[in-house]
Structure formats: structure tokens, C-alpha cells
Design a protein around this motif. Structure first.
Motif, PDB file in Angstrom:
ATOM      1  N   UNK A  10       0.885  -1.173   0.000  1.00 27.17           N
ATOM      2  CA  UNK A  10       0.000   0.000   0.000  1.00 27.17           C
ATOM      3  C   UNK A  10       0.917   1.216   0.000  1.00 27.17           C
ATOM      4  N   UNK A  11       1.391   1.575  -1.182  1.00 27.12           N
ATOM      5  CA  UNK A  11       2.344   2.676  -1.259  1.00 27.12           C
ATOM      6  C   UNK A  11       1.677   3.925  -1.815  1.00 27.12           C
ATOM      7  N   UNK A  12       2.014   5.035  -1.208  1.00 26.16           N
ATOM      8  CA  UNK A  12       1.501   6.351  -1.583  1.00 26.16           C
ATOM      9  C   UNK A  12       2.419   7.386  -0.962  1.00 26.16           C
ATOM     10  N   UNK A  13       2.364   8.617  -1.428  1.00 26.72           N
ATOM     11  CA  UNK A  13       3.223   9.631  -0.808  1.00 26.72           C
ATOM     12  C   UNK A  13       2.754   9.937   0.615  1.00 26.72           C
ATOM     13  N   UNK A  14       3.695  10.218   1.487  1.00 27.73           N
ATOM     14  CA  UNK A  14       3.328  10.590   2.862  1.00 27.73           C
ATOM     15  C   UNK A  14       2.679  11.964   2.894  1.00 27.73           C
TER      16      UNK A  14
END
Length: 161
Positions: free
Chosen positions: A59-63
Motif C-alpha cells: 500500500x504505497x503512496x506519498x506521505x
């Protein structure tokens, strides 16, 4: 007893003892010939149980999301889900920041996956088991006032159907 008879007697007694001692496995072995069946028979029943698995592998996305020149916000989320559930799974996406408005979510069409809007977000469902790699494009209308960058505003929940 003479010394020459003694070793012969020991050998004879040893051989007699071996003949009288029970042989391991003798009671378990049976020779069956033709239709004659006198031995033990057994039936083996195996049952293989595969436990249900539903897992988010990525579950990757920008912080943080930086606003564009017009104040709008956009970001991509990569979600990899693996499930062996017969009826599939659903991913519910909701805004964790109520100050955001005009949220749009799109994804490339993928076989067996449906994206549906809900009152408070989106629901992404698959009705069969498998491994799914979902690229989700988030578009937000405007950033909250006095904000240079926005912390990731989307809550992601995975549920079985």
C-alpha cells in the motif's frame, strides 16, 4: 564341564534363545495370496484444509501531497492485494481529512475488479480469489487553508465479501 564343551553350549543356548524370542514386526506382517484376505486392512482419509488468506502486500503512496499551482491535489496509490477467499474481497477508501472536497478516484479497468462510489468514499471489489495490483489515481479539488503540504488523507480498509 570340559572347556571344549563350554563354547558349544553357549552357542547352542544363544541360538535357542534367538529362536524363542519374538521377532519385531512378525505380528504385523501377513502374506496374502489370491483372494485370501486375513491381514489387517486400513483406509486412509486425508483432508487438506487451506486457511483463508486476505493480505495487503503493498500500500504505497506519498506521505505528503504538495498542492499544484491551482491549489488542487493529486497523487497515485499502488495497492497490491492477495486473497484466496472464494467470494473475493473489497477495499473501502475514505477521506480521513474532512477539510478536503471534490475527491475523485480513478483506476485502470481490470478484469474482475469494480470501483463504485459510496456516500463517504469509494469501494473497490473483486468477486474472485487472486493477486491484484491496483493503481489508484486520487484527485482532490482544493487543499485546506494555510496548508503547504497535506498528509496522506485516505484511509484504506480491506474486508472479505
Amino acid at each position: 564341564m570340559s572347556p571344549s564343551i563350554r563354547p558349544a553350549l553357549v552357542t547352542a543356548l544363544t541360538a535357542l534363545g534367538l529362536l524363542l524370542a519374538p521377532v519385531n514386526g512378525l505380528g504385523e506382517s501377513v502374506v496374502v495370496t489370491g483372494s485370501e484376505s486375513r491381514g489387517a486392512s486400513a483406509t486412509l482419509n486425508f483432508r487438506i484444509v487451506i486457511p483463508p488468506v486476505m493480505r495487503v502486500l503493498e500500500n504505497s503512496h506519498p506521505q505528503q501531497i504538495d498542492p499544484e499551482a491551482d491549489g488542487s491535489l493529486s497523487a497515485q496509490q499502488r495497492l497490491v492485494v492477495m486473497s484466496n477467499m472464494k467470494r473475493g474481497f473489497c477495499v473501502t477508501l475514505r477521506l480521513a481529512d474532512p477539510a478536503l472536497d471534490d475527491w475523485q478516484l480513478t483506476t485502470a479497468p481490470q478484469s474482475g475488479v469494480q470501483l463504485n462510489p459510496m456516500a463517504d468514499g469509494y469501494r473497490l471489489c473483486s468477486n474472485r480469489p487472486g493477486r491484484y495490483t491496483l493503481l489508484l489515481q486520487h484527485q482532490f479539488g482544493s487543499s485546506p487553508a494555510n496548508s503547504n503540504a497535506l498528509n496522506w488523507p485516505v484511509q484504506t480498509d480491506l474486508t472479505a465479501i
